[in-house]
Write a protein that holds these residues in place. Structure first.
Motif, PDB file in Angstrom:
ATOM      1  N   MET A   1      -0.796  -4.021  -4.447  1.00 52.40           N
ATOM      2  CA  MET A   1      -1.799  -3.761  -3.004  1.00 52.40           C
ATOM      3  C   MET A   1      -3.458  -3.275  -3.676  1.00 52.40           C
ATOM      4  O   MET A   1      -2.896  -2.146  -3.766  1.00 52.40           O
ATOM      5  N   THR A   2      -4.245  -3.762  -3.778  1.00 46.78           N
ATOM      6  CA  THR A   2      -5.988  -2.849  -4.797  1.00 46.78           C
ATOM      7  C   THR A   2      -6.145  -2.421  -2.511  1.00 46.78           C
ATOM      8  O   THR A   2      -5.746  -2.793  -1.812  1.00 46.78           O
ATOM      9  N   ILE A   3      -7.058  -0.800  -2.560  1.00 44.69           N
ATOM     10  CA  ILE A   3      -8.022  -0.673  -1.767  1.00 44.69           C
ATOM     11  C   ILE A   3      -9.090  -1.146  -1.764  1.00 44.69           C
ATOM     12  O   ILE A   3      -9.742  -0.891  -3.262  1.00 44.69           O
ATOM     13  N   ASP A   4      -8.890  -2.196  -0.768  1.00 44.50           N
ATOM     14  CA  ASP A   4     -10.545  -3.285  -0.986  1.00 44.50           C
ATOM     15  C   ASP A   4     -11.263  -2.521   0.021  1.00 44.50           C
ATOM     16  O   ASP A   4     -12.382  -2.482   0.229  1.00 44.50           O
ATOM     17  N   THR A   5     -11.356  -2.402   1.454  1.00 46.36           N
ATOM     18  CA  THR A   5     -11.749  -1.468   2.714  1.00 46.36           C
ATOM     19  C   THR A   5     -10.252  -0.909   3.397  1.00 46.36           C
ATOM     20  O   THR A   5      -9.679  -1.403   3.692  1.00 46.36           O
ATOM     21  N   VAL A   6     -11.350   0.366   3.429  1.00 56.27           N
ATOM     22  CA  VAL A   6     -10.328   1.763   4.135  1.00 56.27           C
ATOM     23  C   VAL A   6     -11.264   2.088   5.508  1.00 56.27           C
ATOM     24  O   VAL A   6     -12.379   2.252   5.383  1.00 56.27           O
ATOM     25  N   ALA A   7      -9.957   1.364   6.739  1.00 56.53           N
ATOM     26  CA  ALA A   7     -10.895   1.785   8.210  1.00 56.53           C
ATOM     27  C   ALA A   7     -10.842   3.290   8.396  1.00 56.53           C
ATOM     28  O   ALA A   7      -9.290   4.026   7.907  1.00 56.53           O
ATOM     29  N   VAL A   8     -11.596   4.007   8.543  1.00 60.95           N
ATOM     30  CA  VAL A   8     -10.944   5.826   8.579  1.00 60.95           C
ATOM     31  C   VAL A   8     -11.536   5.340  10.310  1.00 60.95           C
ATOM     32  O   VAL A   8     -12.517   5.240  10.634  1.00 60.95           O
ATOM     33  N   ILE A 154       6.770   0.692  -4.282  1.00 60.82           N
ATOM     34  CA  ILE A 154       5.724  -0.370  -4.889  1.00 60.82           C
ATOM     35  C   ILE A 154       4.321   0.021  -4.494  1.00 60.82           C
ATOM     36  O   ILE A 154       3.371  -0.269  -5.089  1.00 60.82           O
ATOM     37  N   THR A 155       4.460   0.057  -3.191  1.00 62.18           N
ATOM     38  CA  THR A 155       2.562  -0.590  -2.541  1.00 62.18           C
ATOM     39  C   THR A 155       2.283   0.556  -2.607  1.00 62.18           C
ATOM     40  O   THR A 155       0.362   0.599  -3.621  1.00 62.18           O
ATOM     41  N   GLU A 205      11.997  -2.844 -12.189  1.00 58.14           N
ATOM     42  CA  GLU A 205      11.805  -4.516 -12.498  1.00 58.14           C
ATOM     43  C   GLU A 205      10.584  -5.171 -11.127  1.00 58.14           C
ATOM     44  O   GLU A 205      10.231  -6.010 -12.897  1.00 58.14           O
ATOM     45  N   ARG A 206      10.862  -4.758 -10.924  1.00 56.55           N
ATOM     46  CA  ARG A 206       9.342  -5.543  -9.906  1.00 56.55           C
ATOM     47  C   ARG A 206       7.918  -4.401 -10.050  1.00 56.55           C
ATOM     48  O   ARG A 206       7.184  -4.838  -9.560  1.00 56.55           O
ATOM     49  N   GLU A 207       7.735  -3.502 -10.266  1.00 52.78           N
ATOM     50  CA  GLU A 207       6.492  -2.959 -10.747  1.00 52.78           C
ATOM     51  C   GLU A 207       6.601  -1.711 -12.132  1.00 52.78           C
ATOM     52  O   GLU A 207       7.418  -0.966 -12.637  1.00 52.78           O
ATOM     53  N   GLY A 208       6.786  -2.542 -13.104  1.00 52.57           N
ATOM     54  CA  GLY A 208       6.223  -2.251 -14.260  1.00 52.57           C
ATOM     55  C   GLY A 208       5.779  -0.927 -14.521  1.00 52.57           C
ATOM     56  O   GLY A 208       6.561  -0.414 -15.312  1.00 52.57           O
TER      57      GLY A 208
END
Length: 278
Positions: A1-8, A154-155, A205-208
C-alpha cells in the motif's frame, strides 16, 4: 500500500497543527495529495459559508486549494461521522488527526471524536503528537503474534518503505506472585522467543523487506515495551493494530491499543485489523 492521498482533519485549533504539519511533510516526502477536512457541525440542510471556511483553511494550512493535489472539504453533521464519511472514498490512504481528546481516562470511555473515527475508519489512522521535523526514519511496532498485528506491520512497512522496522513483544510470567522459581520465567521467555522467531519468518515471507527488521522481547507491559523501543529513536512512528488477539476488548478498539494511545508520547499509526482477524 503506497501513500497516495492523505486526509487531514482540523478543527482550526492549535491542537490540530501537528496533524496539518505531518500531512504537509507526507506531501513532500511521499508526493501525497492532501485532503483537508473541517466538519462544520451544521445540519445538512444548513449550508456553510464555504468562502469564509476556505479563507480560514488557507490560513491554518498555509496552502491554497487551487494548488495541484490540495483539496478542502467542509462536510456537515456531527464532526466524527463527517470526518469518517469524508475519508470513505477509495483514494484515501490514511487519515491524520491530532490527539485532541486523549486527555483523561473518563473522557476516553465516554466516547470521543478520536475513538469514533478509529471505530469507523477502515483506512489507517495516524494520531500525530510530535512535530513533523522529518520523515519517519524508524518504525516501532508492537506485536502479540496475531494475524492482526502481522497485518498492521506489513501495512506500515509498505506505506513507509524507507523506515527501519523494530518489532517488540511484551511478555510476563502468569500468576507471578506465586511463581518464585526462575525456571518458570525462563520457560515463558523461551516460548516467547520461539513465537517471535516464527512470527518474524512469517511476515518476512509476506513482505520481503521485513527480513531486515529487528526484534526484542521485553518482560513488562505493552506500553513499556514500546517505550523501550522508542529509545532507539524518540521520533519514531509507533504502529499498532486496532484489535489484539486476546484479552478484554472494548466496544471501540482493543484495550491495549487505547492504553497506548493515551500513554505513549509518539506519533501512532493505528491500522484497522478487524478484517485481518476474520
Amino acid at each position: 500500500m503506497t501513500i497516495d492521498t492523505v486526509a487531514v482533519a482540523t478543527d482550526f485549533s492549535s491542537r490540530a497543527d501537528r496533524a496539518i504539519d505531518r500531512g504537509k511533510q507526507l506531501r513532500q516526502s511521499a508526493g501525497a495529495k492532501l485532503r483537508f477536512i473541517h466538519a462544520t457541525s451544521l445540519p445538512e440542510d444548513d449550508p456553510a459559508d464555504e468562502g469564509a471556511l476556505t479563507t480560514k483553511m488557507r490560513l491554518v494550512t498555509g496552502l491554497d486549494n487551487k494548488e495541484d493535489g490540495v483539496e478542502f472539504v467542509f462536510p456537515a453533521g456531527s464532526p466524527p461521522a463527517a470526518i469518517a464519511n469524508a475519508c470513505a472514498r477509495d483514494d484515501v490512504s490514511m487519515l491524520v488527526i491530532g490527539p485532541a481528546r486523549y486527555n483523561t481516562l473518563g473522557d476516553f470511555f465516554l466516547g470521543t471524536a478520536v475513538d469514533y473515527v478509529l471505530r469507523n475508519m477502515t483506512k489507517p489512522v495516524l494520531v500525530a503528537k510530535m512535530r513533523a521535523n522529518a520523515p519517519y526514519r524508524q518504525i516501532i511496532a508492537g506485536t502479540d503474534f496475531s494475524i492482526g498485528s502481522a497485518h498492521a506491520i506489513i501495512t506500515a512497512a509498505r506505506m513507509f518503505p524507507d523506515a527501519a522496522i523494530h518489532i517488540v513483544h511484551a511478555w510476563h510470567v502468569p500468576f507471578q506472585a506465586w511463581q518464585q522459581d526462575s525456571y518458570v520465567a525462563d520457560e515463558v521467555e523461551g516460548g516467547a522467543r520461539a513465537d517471535m522467531d516464527r512470527f518474524m519468518a512469517q511476515i518476512a515471507e509476506r513482505e520481503g523487506r521485513l527480513a531486515d527488521a529487528t526484534s526484542d522481547l521485553i518482560r513488562n507491559n505493552a506500553s513499556e515495551a514500546i517505550r523501550k523501543g522508542l529509545q532507539l529513536d524518540p521520533s519514531a512512528l509507533v504502529v499498532v493494530g486496532s484489535h489484539g488477539s486476546s484479552g478484554f476488548r472494548q466496544a471501540a478498539i482493543g484495550s491495549v491499543t487505547s492504553d497506548l494511545l493515551r500513554a505513549i508520547d509518539a506519533d501512532t499509526l493505528v491500522v484497522n485489523t478487524r478484517d485481518a482477524e476474520v
